[in-house]
Each structure stands twice: as C-alpha cells, then as structure tokens.
Design a protein around this motif. Structure first.
Motif: not given
Length: 245
Positions: A68-72
């Motif tokens: 989920x931290x890989x938003x881009x």
C-alpha cells in the motif's frame, strides 16, 4: 465491455485452475502431505508446524501494508484494500501460538526458536514481491492462502484423529478458515477489478505457484525437524521433548 468481462472471467478461472493444479501436485508428491496422512507422529510434529506458522504469519500484515505504500503505482481502492487487509491480518499468528500453549507447551513467544531456513525464505520472498515488481502480484499469495482450508481438510482430519486434537488446539486451522472466507471473496473482487493486462495475471499466477511451493518446502522441513527429534539428533526444537514426548 462485454468482451472485456468475458476475458477477465476466463483469466480468473485460469488462475483457479493453476491453484488447483498446484495443490494437486502437492497432494500427489509432497513429502509432508503424505507423511501427515500416514498418521505416524505425535504432538511434537504439530507443535513444530505451529511455531513455523507463527513465524511467517506474523509478517503477513507487514508486507501487505508495504504494498500500500507504493501509491504512485496502484489504484487508490487497491491501496485501501491493502491497508484494511493488513489490519485484519494483524495478530492472526497468536491463534497458532495459543494452539501451541493449549498443547501444553509452556513458553513465551519471545523465546521461540528462530524460524527454519525454508520459513525464512518464504518470509523474505513475500517482502520482496511486496516491495518490487507489479504491486498486484502479492494477490497471488493471498489467493491461495486465504482459501487453503478446502485443500487441507484430509490432512487436518488425520491430524485431529491421530493426536486427539480438539477445537482449542486447532483455532488457527479451523477458526481462521471462517475469517478467510470473507478475505477470499475480497481478493476475488480485487483480481477481477484491477487486473487488466496479461502481465498482471501472469505475475499473479507466478507468485501463486512460487509461494505455494515455498510453503510446501517449509512443511517438508517441519517433517525433517520432527525426524531429528524422534531420532535423538540435535534440533532447535528439542525443548518440545520436555512437554510432549
């Protein structure tokens, strides 16, 4: 639009077939599957399984949240799913730990032996696929892990019979399966909603096969570790002889 839905449905069915085929290979040839069905073991075998399960399951919410931290690189709704799923998975390893305690093993979680090499490989691989590559591909792990109960009922039945286990000893395997039914439906929704390219489906299928094989490798090493105990060889699990031999 109708053609697109048909293609997505076909790819999902192909993924299910891949999962079924992988489980069929395990049932046919994996040492741990045959060993468990054979019923020639005591509670130390199950205890080792519970400890290794505790080790890898406690990492599941962590690498799920990493996706989920890989938003881009991902849709907002998939990011939200990853965070929510991570929260719901938090603490599930405690079910396995409580099952271990209910077997009669008196130990604190911090004093458990380090995970076996095969367990560490599974954990490391899951972190790697969560941080790199197609962010959808971790769904390949969740796809089988959240729907595994149907495939292990035969070995669970033999475990329960051979070791005289009750519900208090099998909360991870049995009670956990009820929670996983909801997660399995959510994962199917994510697959059909966000997988749009051949690369999406292929990377998910690859992770499905690899992680299921790595988990099977872990179980094979559980068998090896149990054999060490019953043969008196050095083992990080020799402390179990105090409680269960």
């Amino acid at each position: 639009m109708e053609q697109m839905l048909i293609e997505e449905g076909t790819r999902f069915l192909e993924l299910k077939d891949k999962r079924d085929a992988q489980w069929a290979r395990i049932a046919e040839s994996a040492e741990w599957f045959k060993y468990t069905l054979g019923g020639d073991y005591d509670r130390r075998f199950y205890a080792i399984y519970l400890i290794e399960t505790y080790h890898y399951v406690k990492h599941n919410p962590k690498h799920q949240a990493l996706v989920a931290t890989r938003m881009d690189e991902m849709p907002v709704h998939y990011m939200k799913f990853c965070y929510e799923h991570a929260e719901e998975e938090t603490g599930h390893e405690l079910m396995a730990f409580h099952d271990l305690l209910n077997l009669g093993v008196s130990i604190e979680a911090k004093d458990l032996p380090a995970p076996l090499a095969s367990t560490q490989i599974l954990i490391s691989y899951l972190y790697n696929i969560s941080e790199t590559g197609n962010p959808l591909r971790r769904l390949g792990y969740s796809f089988w892990a959240e729907d595994s109960y149907q495939y292990i009922q035969s070995v669970l039945g033999m475990l329960t019979k051979t070791l005289s286990l009750t519900n208090k000893h099998t909360s991870f395997l049995v009670s956990h399966s009820t929670i996983d039914q909801k997660h399995s439906q959510e994962i199917e929704e994510m697959l059909n909603k966000f997988c749009q390219t051949d690369e999406d489906w292929e990377s998910i299928g690859e992770v499905l096969e690899i992680t299921l094989r790595l988990q099977s490798d872990m179980m094979n090493q559980v068998v090896d570790e149990y054999d060490k105990l019953i043969n008196g060889a050095p083992s990080r699990y020799s402390f179990l002889n105090t409680y269960l031999a």
